[in-house]
Design a protein around this motif. Structure first.
Motif, short mmCIF file in Angstrom:
data_model
loop_
_atom_site.label_atom_id
_atom_site.label_comp_id
_atom_site.label_asym_id
_atom_site.label_seq_id
_atom_site.Cartn_x
_atom_site.Cartn_y
_atom_site.Cartn_z
N ALA A 1 0.83 -1.21 0.00
CA ALA A 1 0.00 0.00 0.00
C ALA A 1 0.87 1.26 0.00
O ALA A 1 0.57 2.24 -0.70
CB ALA A 1 -0.92 -0.01 1.21
N ILE A 2 1.96 1.23 0.79
CA ILE A 2 2.87 2.38 0.82
C ILE A 2 3.48 2.61 -0.55
O ILE A 2 3.56 3.75 -1.05
CB ILE A 2 3.95 2.18 1.89
N ARG B 1 3.51 -3.47 10.89
CA ARG B 1 4.57 -4.19 10.19
C ARG B 1 4.27 -4.22 8.70
O ARG B 1 3.11 -4.17 8.28
CB ARG B 1 4.69 -5.62 10.71
N ASP B 2 5.30 -4.33 7.90
CA ASP B 2 5.13 -4.28 6.45
C ASP B 2 4.29 -5.44 5.92
O ASP B 2 3.63 -5.31 4.89
CB ASP B 2 6.50 -4.31 5.75
N ASP C 1 -3.56 7.99 5.64
CA ASP C 1 -3.37 6.77 6.43
C ASP C 1 -1.98 6.18 6.18
O ASP C 1 -1.27 5.80 7.12
CB ASP C 1 -4.44 5.73 6.07
N VAL C 2 -1.62 6.15 4.92
CA VAL C 2 -0.34 5.54 4.54
C VAL C 2 0.83 6.34 5.11
O VAL C 2 1.86 5.77 5.52
CB VAL C 2 -0.25 5.44 3.00
N LEU C 3 0.68 7.66 5.16
CA LEU C 3 1.75 8.47 5.73
C LEU C 3 1.99 8.10 7.19
O LEU C 3 3.12 8.14 7.68
CB LEU C 3 1.39 9.95 5.62
N CYS C 4 0.90 7.74 7.90
CA CYS C 4 1.05 7.30 9.30
C CYS C 4 1.75 5.94 9.37
O CYS C 4 2.56 5.69 10.26
CB CYS C 4 -0.31 7.19 9.98
N TRP C 5 1.43 5.05 8.41
CA TRP C 5 2.02 3.72 8.44
C TRP C 5 3.52 3.76 8.21
O TRP C 5 4.25 2.88 8.65
CB TRP C 5 1.37 2.83 7.37
N ARG C 6 4.01 4.77 7.50
CA ARG C 6 5.42 4.85 7.17
C ARG C 6 6.30 5.02 8.41
O ARG C 6 7.50 4.76 8.37
CB ARG C 6 5.68 6.04 6.22
#
Length: 592
Positions: A469-470, A509-510, A499-504
Motif C-alpha cells: 500500500a505504501i 509491520r510491512d 493513512d499511509v503516511l502514518c504507516w510509514r
C-alpha cells in the motif's frame, strides 16, 4: 405527559419523528395564535389611547379621528413630540423597534436563529402606538408582525426547540397578529409563505395555519366581525377589464419601485445629518406635521381614507393629497427610522393612484382603487399571491379576485425587472446581507447517489500488505483514497494517502494486510438509492471526502461519491437556469 413537560425533557426534540414534531408545534400554535390576537387588541387600544392623548388631551381607548382635532398650527408639534419619544425609546430601550418591523423579523429568522427578546415584544407595540397615535403615517401591520413574532419566539425559547422550529412559531405569531388586525387569514398565511418562512414544509405550514385560524376565531370577541373595509363591485370581469387591471398593476408596480428607491435615498440623507440617529425621527415628525397642515388625511394609519377609496366616497382632492403628500411624509418619516409599518401606507398610495385612474376607466374609481392596492403591495413586497388575496379579503368581495390577481402579476413583473430587491429585503441588503425570495428545488434533495456517483471505482484488495500500500500510494495512486474490498467485491473499509503516511513511521509491520488493519474500523457508506443530501451531511459529519456506494444486499462496492461530484451538481444546476438550447440531457446525465 403534557406538551410543555415533554419539551422540557433533556432529550432534544429532533429525536422524535417529524410527524410528532409537527403536531407539537401545531399545539403550541393554539397558544401563540391567542397571544397574537391579544397582542393585536393591545396594539389597537394603545393606538386609540395615544391618539386621544396627543390630539384631544383625554384618556380614552375609544376610536378617534385625527382629522377632528382643533389644534390649528400647533398640529405640527404633535408628530414631532411623538417621534422624539420614539427616538428616545429606541436609543435607551432597543434599536430593533426602529423601522418597518417586517425586515427585522426576516433578519431574526435568517440570521438570529429566530430569537426575539421580551424587550422588543413590549417596546415595539408601545413605540408604534405612540408613532401612529401622534400622527405618524404608518399602519399597524408591521408592528404587529414584529410583536406577534416576538410572542411566538419567546414561547419557543421556553422549550427545547431547534432554530427551524422556533422559526415556525415566530412566523405563526406574526401571521396570527396580522390576521387579528385585518381579518385576512388566507393573506396572512400567504405572507408567511412568500415573505417570512423561506420554505414550504408541513412542519411550518401546519402551525401557521393553526395559529392564524385561532387568531381569526378570537377576532370577533376582541376586535371586529367581518371584513375591515366591506365593499362590493358589480362589474363583470371580461378580457378587457382584466387587461386594464394588468396595466394598472404595471403602473402601481412602477410606483412601488419609485417609492422604494426614494425611501432609501431619504435614509441616505438622514445618515448625512450631523445628529445622532435618536433625533432623526423628530426631524421626520416635522415633515409629518407640515404635511398634516396641508391635509390632515395624511396623518395616522388612514384607515378611514382606505374605506373612502374602496367605497368611492373620498373627495378627488383628498385622493390627490394622499397620492402626493402622504407619499412625501411617509417617505421622510420612515426614512428617519421611526417605528411603523408599510402595508397600510402602501394601500393608500396604490389605492389613490388606482382611484384617480378610475375616473377614466369603466367600473368606477373604487374598483380600480382595489386593483391599485393589490398591485402596489405585490410590487413593493414581492408577494403577489398575498397581495391579490389581501385586497379581496379586506373587502369581502371575492368575485374580484381575478382582477386583483391580474394587477398583482403586472406589478410583480415590473418590480422584478426594475428593482434588485423588494422594499423589505433592500433594508437588510444595505446591512450587507443579501436575500433572495425565490424558491427552487434543491437538487441535493431529489438526486440519488446512483445518478451522480462514479461507477466501478478503482479498489484495493484486502490482501494487499502495508508495504504494498505504501508503494502504491507512493507512485501509482491517482486518487487520495480507495475502497478496500474482499474477494467478492464487498466493502471492508477505505484507505487514504494520509493513512499511509502514518504507516510509514512504523505503526504496522510491512507484512500486515489491509484486512487486518481495517478489522475494527467502522466505515461510512451509502447505498445507490440514498439522496445526495444525506451523503453530503455524512461527509461533513465524518470529515471524509469520498463515500463508497454499496449495494445493500450483496455489500459490493458499485460506486464512489466525492466532494467534487457535489460541486458538479451545483454547477450543472446553475447551468440549467442560464444555458439555453433546443434540448439537453437530464441533470444527472450532465453531472456524469
Amino acid at each position: 405527559m403534557t406538551f410543555p413537560a415533554f419539551l422540557r425533557r433533556s432529550r432534544p426534540l429532533a429525536d422524535h419523528s417529524a410527524d410528532t414534531r409537527m403536531l407539537l408545534l401545531a399545539a403550541a400554535a393554539l397558544v401563540i395564535g391567542t397571544g397574537g390576537a391579544l397582542g393585536a387588541w393591545v396594539l389597537i387600544k394603545s393606538i386609540a389611547v395615544a391618539t386621544n392623548l396627543f390630539w384631544f388631551g383625554r384618556l380614552s381607548a375609544s376610536p378617534a379621528a385625527i382629522t377632528d382635532n382643533a389644534l390649528g398650527l400647533w398640529l405640527v408639534a404633535v408628530p414631532i413630540l411623538g417621534s422624539l419619544i420614539v427616538g428616545l425609546m429606541a436609543r435607551f430601550g432597543s434599536d430593533k423597534i426602529r423601522g418597518h418591523g417586517i425586515p427585522e423579523a426576516i433578519e431574526a429568522i435568517l440570521y438570529g436563529e429566530s430569537r426575539l427578546s421580551l424587550k422588543v415584544a413590549l417596546l415595539k407595540p408601545l413605540s408604534s402606538a405612540i408613532s401612529i397615535g401622534s400622527g405618524g403615517p404608518f399602519g399597524a401591520e408591521g408592528p404587529i408582525i414584529m410583536t406577534g413574532g416576538a410572542i411566538g419566539s419567546l414561547f419557543a425559547q421556553a422549550f427545547h426547540l431547534s432554530a427551524a422550529e422556533r422559526k415556525s412559531l415566530l412566523v405563526t405569531g406574526a401571521a396570527a397578529g396580522m390576521t387579528a388586525i385585518f381579518g385576512t387569514p388566507i393573506a396572512a398565511i400567504l405572507l408567511a409563505i412568500e415573505v417570512l418562512l423561506f420554505e414550504w414544509k408541513p412542519r411550518s405550514f401546519v402551525p401557521v395555519v393553526v395559529g392564524v385560524l385561532t387568531a381569526w376565531l378570537w377576532r370577533p370577541f376582541l376586535i371586529d366581525v367581518g371584513p375591515l373595509f366591506p365593499a362590493h363591485h358589480s362589474l363583470a370581469l371580461d378580457a378587457e377589464v382584466l387587461g386594464i387591471a394588468l396595466i394598472v398593476g404595471i403602473l402601481t408596480g412602477s410606483q412601488a419601485a419609485l417609492l422604494s428607491s426614494l425611501l432609501y435615498k431619504v435614509e441616505d440623507q438622514f445618515v448625512r445629518l450631523p445628529l445622532h440617529w435618536m433625533w432623526w425621527p423628530a426631524v421626520g415628525g416635522l415633515a409629518v406635521g407640515t404635511g398634516g397642515l396641508v391635509d390632515a388625511h395624511v396623518l395616522g394609519a388612514g384607515y378611514d381614507s382606505i374605506q373612502g377609496l374602496l367605497s368611492g366616497s373620498l373627495p378627488l382632492r383628498a385622493a390627490i393629497a394622499l397620492l402626493v403628500i402622504k407619499a412625501a411624509v411617509w417617505l421622510v418619516a420612515l426614512g428617519s427610522g421611526t417605528s411603523g409599518g408599510v402595508l397600510a401606507p402602501l394601500l393608500l398610495l396604490g389605492g389613490s393612484l388606482g382611484y384617480l385612474l378610475g375616473q377614466l376607466l369603466p367600473g368606477g374609481s373604487a374598483l380600480w382603487a382595489l386593483a391599485g392596492m393589490a398591485g402596489i403591495l405585490s410590487g413593493a413586497m414581492r408577494a403577489p399571491l398575498m397581495a391579490a388575496l389581501f385586497a379581496v379579503e379586506l373587502t369581502g368581495d371575492f368575485t374580484m379576485l381575478p382582477l386583483t390577481l391580474a394587477a398583482s402579476v403586472g406589478a410583480y413583473a415590473v418590480s422584478v425587472l426594475v428593482m434588485p430587491r423588494s422594499i423589505l429585503t433592500e433594508k437588510i441588503a444595505r446591512r450587507g446581507r443579501h436575500i433572495l425570495q425565490e424558491y427552487t428545488v434543491d437538487p441535493f434533495e431529489f438526486l440519488q447517489a446512483s445518478q451522480v456517483m462514479t461507477e466501478g471505482p478503482e479498489t484495493l484488495s484486502e490482501k494487499m500488505t502495508v508495504a504494498e500500500a505504501i508503494a502504491f500510494f507512493g507512485g501509482q495512486a491517482r486518487h487520495r483514497s480507495y475502497p478496500v474490498v474482499n474477494h467478492e467485491g464487498a466493502l471492508r473499509g477505505l484507505v487514504s494517502r494520509s493513512d499511509v503516511l502514518c504507516w510509514r513511521v512504523g505503526v504496522f509491520r510491512d507484512d500486515v494486510t489491509l484486512a487486518q488493519v481495517l478489522e475494527d474500523v467502522s466505515q461510512s457508506q451509502g447505498s445507490p438509492n440514498d439522496p445526495i443530501a444525506r451523503l453530503a451531511d455524512l461527509m461533513v459529519e465524518t470529515g471524509v471526502g469520498r463515500i463508497p456506494i454499496v449495494e445493500p444486499v450483496s455489500g459490493k462496492v458499485v460506486g464512489i461519491l466525492t466532494r467534487h461530484d457535489l460541486l458538479k451538481i451545483r454547477h450543472v444546476h446553475r447551468g440549467s437556469e442560464v444555458t439555453r438550447s433546443r434540448g439537453a440531457p437530464p441533470l444527472h446525465k450532465q453531472v456524469q
